[in-house]
Design a protein around this motif. Structure first.
Motif, PDB file in Angstrom:
ATOM      1  N   GLY A 244       0.785  -1.222   0.000  1.00 53.03           N
ATOM      2  CA  GLY A 244       0.000   0.000   0.000  1.00 53.03           C
ATOM      3  C   GLY A 244       0.820   1.275   0.000  1.00 53.03           C
ATOM      4  O   GLY A 244       0.285   2.355  -0.243  1.00 53.03           O
ATOM      5  N   PHE A 245       2.136   1.168   0.271  1.00 49.20           N
ATOM      6  CA  PHE A 245       2.984   2.348   0.355  1.00 49.20           C
ATOM      7  C   PHE A 245       3.830   2.583  -0.886  1.00 49.20           C
ATOM      8  O   PHE A 245       4.309   3.696  -1.101  1.00 49.20           O
ATOM      9  N   ALA A 246       4.076   1.560  -1.667  1.00 47.35           N
ATOM     10  CA  ALA A 246       5.040   1.667  -2.761  1.00 47.35           C
ATOM     11  C   ALA A 246       4.470   2.473  -3.923  1.00 47.35           C
ATOM     12  O   ALA A 246       3.283   2.369  -4.266  1.00 47.35           O
ATOM     13  N   LYS A 247       5.338   3.288  -4.512  1.00 45.23           N
ATOM     14  CA  LYS A 247       4.987   4.041  -5.709  1.00 45.23           C
ATOM     15  C   LYS A 247       5.494   3.257  -6.907  1.00 45.23           C
ATOM     16  O   LYS A 247       6.689   3.251  -7.219  1.00 45.23           O
ATOM     17  N   ASP A 248       4.566   2.579  -7.600  1.00 49.72           N
ATOM     18  CA  ASP A 248       4.969   1.615  -8.616  1.00 49.72           C
ATOM     19  C   ASP A 248       5.689   2.246  -9.800  1.00 49.72           C
ATOM     20  O   ASP A 248       6.525   1.610 -10.432  1.00 49.72           O
ATOM     21  N   THR A 249       5.396   3.497 -10.123  1.00 50.39           N
ATOM     22  CA  THR A 249       6.043   4.119 -11.283  1.00 50.39           C
ATOM     23  C   THR A 249       7.548   4.254 -11.070  1.00 50.39           C
ATOM     24  O   THR A 249       8.338   3.989 -11.987  1.00 50.39           O
ATOM     25  N   ILE A 250       7.967   4.652  -9.865  1.00 50.59           N
ATOM     26  CA  ILE A 250       9.399   4.795  -9.590  1.00 50.59           C
ATOM     27  C   ILE A 250      10.088   3.443  -9.581  1.00 50.59           C
ATOM     28  O   ILE A 250      11.154   3.256 -10.176  1.00 50.59           O
ATOM     29  N   ASP A 291      17.293  -2.608  11.981  1.00 50.10           N
ATOM     30  CA  ASP A 291      16.157  -1.890  12.563  1.00 50.10           C
ATOM     31  C   ASP A 291      15.862  -0.595  11.812  1.00 50.10           C
ATOM     32  O   ASP A 291      14.691  -0.255  11.580  1.00 50.10           O
ATOM     33  N   ASP A 292      16.907   0.133  11.445  1.00 47.02           N
ATOM     34  CA  ASP A 292      16.683   1.367  10.686  1.00 47.02           C
ATOM     35  C   ASP A 292      16.071   1.076   9.321  1.00 47.02           C
ATOM     36  O   ASP A 292      15.235   1.835   8.830  1.00 47.02           O
ATOM     37  N   MET A 293      16.492  -0.020   8.716  1.00 48.43           N
ATOM     38  CA  MET A 293      15.890  -0.407   7.438  1.00 48.43           C
ATOM     39  C   MET A 293      14.410  -0.721   7.610  1.00 48.43           C
ATOM     40  O   MET A 293      13.562  -0.280   6.809  1.00 48.43           O
ATOM     41  N   MET A 294      14.063  -1.450   8.668  1.00 46.04           N
ATOM     42  CA  MET A 294      12.671  -1.814   8.879  1.00 46.04           C
ATOM     43  C   MET A 294      11.821  -0.572   9.154  1.00 46.04           C
ATOM     44  O   MET A 294      10.702  -0.449   8.648  1.00 46.04           O
ATOM     45  N   THR A 295      12.352   0.362   9.937  1.00 45.96           N
ATOM     46  CA  THR A 295      11.599   1.585  10.218  1.00 45.96           C
ATOM     47  C   THR A 295      11.338   2.368   8.946  1.00 45.96           C
ATOM     48  O   THR A 295      10.242   2.896   8.733  1.00 45.96           O
ATOM     49  N   ASN A 296      12.334   2.449   8.075  1.00 45.51           N
ATOM     50  CA  ASN A 296      12.166   3.173   6.820  1.00 45.51           C
ATOM     51  C   ASN A 296      11.141   2.500   5.928  1.00 45.51           C
ATOM     52  O   ASN A 296      10.294   3.169   5.323  1.00 45.51           O
ATOM     53  N   VAL A 297      11.183   1.177   5.837  1.00 46.23           N
ATOM     54  CA  VAL A 297      10.219   0.468   4.985  1.00 46.23           C
ATOM     55  C   VAL A 297       8.821   0.566   5.576  1.00 46.23           C
ATOM     56  O   VAL A 297       7.839   0.747   4.847  1.00 46.23           O
ATOM     57  N   LEU A 298       8.694   0.453   6.886  1.00 45.67           N
ATOM     58  CA  LEU A 298       7.386   0.607   7.518  1.00 45.67           C
ATOM     59  C   LEU A 298       6.845   2.023   7.357  1.00 45.67           C
ATOM     60  O   LEU A 298       5.633   2.241   7.473  1.00 45.67           O
ATOM     61  N   SER A 299       7.733   2.994   7.099  1.00 46.14           N
ATOM     62  CA  SER A 299       7.302   4.368   6.849  1.00 46.14           C
ATOM     63  C   SER A 299       6.944   4.611   5.395  1.00 46.14           C
ATOM     64  O   SER A 299       6.579   5.738   5.038  1.00 46.14           O
ATOM     65  N   GLY A 300       7.078   3.591   4.554  1.00 45.93           N
ATOM     66  CA  GLY A 300       6.675   3.734   3.163  1.00 45.93           C
ATOM     67  C   GLY A 300       7.790   3.589   2.157  1.00 45.93           C
ATOM     68  O   GLY A 300       7.533   3.624   0.946  1.00 45.93           O
TER      69      GLY A 300
END
Length: 682
Positions: A244-250, A291-300
């Protein structure tokens, strides 16, 4: 002096065909251990000869210890000052400086066991300190020597002999340029090393990466977690994101760019090449911590994993569900901007920056909440805001330790302000970008919290909560009139019902011209019960209007106004005056710009009514005084809540009572303690 190997002494320097580096370890007695030769033609050192040389040189240097540099005998010279430098010391120091400038060791910067070159033996004047001197260095540069500042040579008892000083009296000098920077660099490296100790590494293999995702985030269990695996050449690549967060065009453009590469490009490509050359995205950063990677991915965000590397690329390809900016329902204006904040923090800060094109505008990001990891942005203008208040606010936010902030700004306010059961708001909320921009220019701090359209403005005062953007969209005269009408409505909402009730209970207190005030007939219910029921009824209608679908809101209002009110009067439950004054008080409450202040004023009104019912005049006076003193004692982030009334500020009070023209409003409020009080540029 050196031993030539045949028992004789010879003076001067030895010429070598190749550069010679002899490492000499000083033992504190003027000589060192056996030198270690490096390079062809190195002259062997005799330990006994070196000891004799050191003793002879110290004897020769003894008479020079009492010598002082030129100028010691001049008037005004402090005899107790550190001993100056002799000519030999100046020349030796100059040689050291030139050696230092050419990249050689300097005594202050090397450890005790650091190697020193043999070519420096003649520079120490028998002090035991060995300094590097370039092979082609000139023996004297008078101008350079005189211009060089005094510097500390070494922290040892005989270090002063180099400059002609007695042992134990180091030269009062400056440190080598850049030593502070070196210390800062070492501190930074130590800090980075400590940070690396806390890092949770990212698996280098794709299979290990997938297993860790299954264990921690529920990969293959949660349907919205996507791990797109591909193979380019012989490199396995995976894209990890939430659907739901990913921008498919990029992400599609990134995949296209990678498919254009040849197999040999992937064989020779390093992670750095993927980062700089092969990923066509605007915002891409490397990340090594899990952990920083997971936080960034969970943020979109999206994490790009390349097998064989223990780091990932974080691609900012976010597409949050969001609505378009609309005019806030609580802060509508007849003229002015129609855009308002939304639930996406990035959109909100952009709306403010669009109005404040100031290079001093700062946005600092923080995260609060162990589980929610809520993004919080602190906005301020760097050369206006009070730095002490800013640091205090940051510390308060850093000290918040909670599971999360799902209710966003309101929970953050309770965690930082800690006002307890105080009903009055100590921060101001706004959904208008222009209002936030105006307060930032005054010296306030704005706090944006992700997932909410409201922005916290602090510190605030009671009178700030009474102002509205509409007043500044009209002329100064009309703005002042609207402000006074609003003040009248707010005062009426507080005191109209309690005073009418008091005059009803004590008719002798009524002025002669207000004899008509009072109940013309009694109802079946006591007067205080009618007031309480009317207050609760208004709150019920307000909540019903909020939860009622929009098409039915008008019908509900007609039912409440006509049927309930009219029937209640006809049946004798209420008297007409109670319904009338209750309606006026409700209108004054809704005219309050701050919704939170309107609710607090309603509580105060109820308390005043109960106090009048119980104690009549003394109850009204005591309750009113109590609330006024309570407001005067309140502070919003160490700022007086009732400013400019308490403490009294004449100019500030004039700005509250009148909507001052822009060109006459030249000063920022005193209570904000802004760095620049003058609003007008020079």
């Amino acid at each position: 002096m050196r031993d030539n190997g045949h028992g004789d002494r010879e003076t001067g320097t030895t010429e070598f065909k190749k550069p010679v580096h002899v490492f000499w370890h000083d033992d504190g007695n003027g000589f060192g251990d056996e030198p270690e030769e490096q390079g062809a033609g190195a002259v062997p050192a005799d330990r006994a000869a070196a000891a004799a040389d050191g003793a002879r040189e110290r004897e020769e240097a003894a008479p020079r210890k009492a010598e002082r540099a030129p100028g010691h005998d001049k008037p005004g010279w402090d005899a107790d000052a550190p001993v100056g430098r002799t000519d030999a010391g100046v020349k030796a120091e100059a040689r050291l400086r030139r050696a230092d400038h050419q990249g050689e060791w300097f005594a202050d910067d090397e450890p005790d066991d650091a190697p020193r070159s043999a070519s420096s033996m003649d520079a120490g004047e028998g002090s035991g300190q060995r300094f590097a001197v370039p092979e082609n260095a000139e023996e004297s540069h008078e101008n350079e020597e005189e211009s060089l500042p005094v510097r500390r040579v070494a922290e040892r008892p005989d270090a002063g002999e180099l400059a002609g000083e007695p042992p134990g009296e180091p030269i009062a000098a400056h440190r080598k340029p850049g030593r502070e920077a070196k210390g800062a660099k070492k501190a930074k490296e130590a800090k980075e090393a400590d940070a690396k100790k806390d890092l949770i590494p990212i698996p280098a293999s794709l299979d290990g990466f997938k297993r860790k995702l299954e264990e921690e985030v529920g990969y293959k269990t949660s349907f919205d977690i996507v791990l797109r695996e591909m193979t380019f050449g012989d490199r396995r690549v995976a894209f990890f994101f939430f659907n739901g967060f990913a921008k498919d065009t990029i992400l599609t453009e990134v995949l296209k760019r990678l498919t254009y590469l040849q197999a040999e490009d992937y064989r020779t490509a390093s992670f750095h090449d993927f980062f700089r050359l092969y990923v066509p995205a605007i915002q891409v950063v490397e990340e090594q911590d899990w952990d920083d990677m997971m936080t960034n991915v969970l943020s979109g965000g999206t994490a790009m994993f390349v097998e064989g590397d223990d780091k990932v690329l974080l691609i900012d390809a976010k597409a949050f569900p969001a609505r378009n900016p609309e005019e806030p329902t609580l802060e509508r204006v007849v003229r002015g901007a129609r855009d308002g904040f939304v639930e996406t923090m990035l959109v909100n800060v952009t709306l403010v920056r669009r109005r404040l094109r100031d290079k001093q505008l700062r946005y600092e990001i923080m995260r609060v909440g162990e589980r929610t990891q809520t993004d919080i942005c602190i906005a301020y203008i760097d050369d206006i805001v009070d730095k002490e208040m800013l640091e205090s606010m940051k510390d308060k936010i850093k000290q918040v330790k909670v599971d999360g902030l799902p209710l966003a700004d309101k929970q953050l306010e309770e965690a930082t302000v800690q006002r307890g059961w105080n009903p009055f708001p100590l921060v101001r909320y706004s959904e208008r970008p222009d209002t936030v921009a105006v307060h930032l220019m005054e010296g306030n701090i704005a706090i944006f919290v992700d997932t909410t359209p409201s922005v916290m403005i602090l510190p605030t005062t009671f009178f700030d909560l009474l102002q509205h953007a509409e007043e500044n969209r009209q002329t100064p005269f009309i703005g002042t009139y609207l402000r006074w009408v609003r003040f009248f409505g707010i005062i009426a909402s507080l005191f109209l019902l309690p005073l009418w009730f008091l005059f009803t209970l004590r008719p002798e207190l009524k002025p002669p011209g207000l004899g008509f005030i009072g109940a013309q007939q009694a109802g079946h219910l006591p007067m205080v019960a009618q007031f309480i029921l009317a207050e609760v009824g208004v709150d019920l209608m307000r909540m019903a209007a909020i939860h009622t679908p929009t098409p039915l809101a008008t019908a509900m209002s007609l039912i409440a106004a006509i049927l309930i009110g009219d029937i209640a009067v006809k049946t004798g439950l209420f008297v007409n005056e109670v319904v009338l004054y209750m309606a006026i008080s409700a209108i004054g409450m809704f005219a309050t710009p701050s919704y939170e202040l309107g609710l607090a004023n309603r509580i105060i009104r109820l308390v005043l009514i109960i106090a009048v019912a119980l104690f009549e005049v003394p109850g009204f006076v005591v309750a009113t005084t109590f609330f006024f003193v309570m407001l005067c004692m309140q502070r919003s982030f160490n700022r007086p809540y009732m400013w400019p009334l308490v403490p009294f500020d004449a100019k500030g009070m004039l700005g509250i009572l009148l909507r001052v023209p822009v060109l006459q409003n030249r000063k920022r409020p005193n209570y904000l303690k802004a760095q620049q009080r003058d609003k007008m540029p020079n």
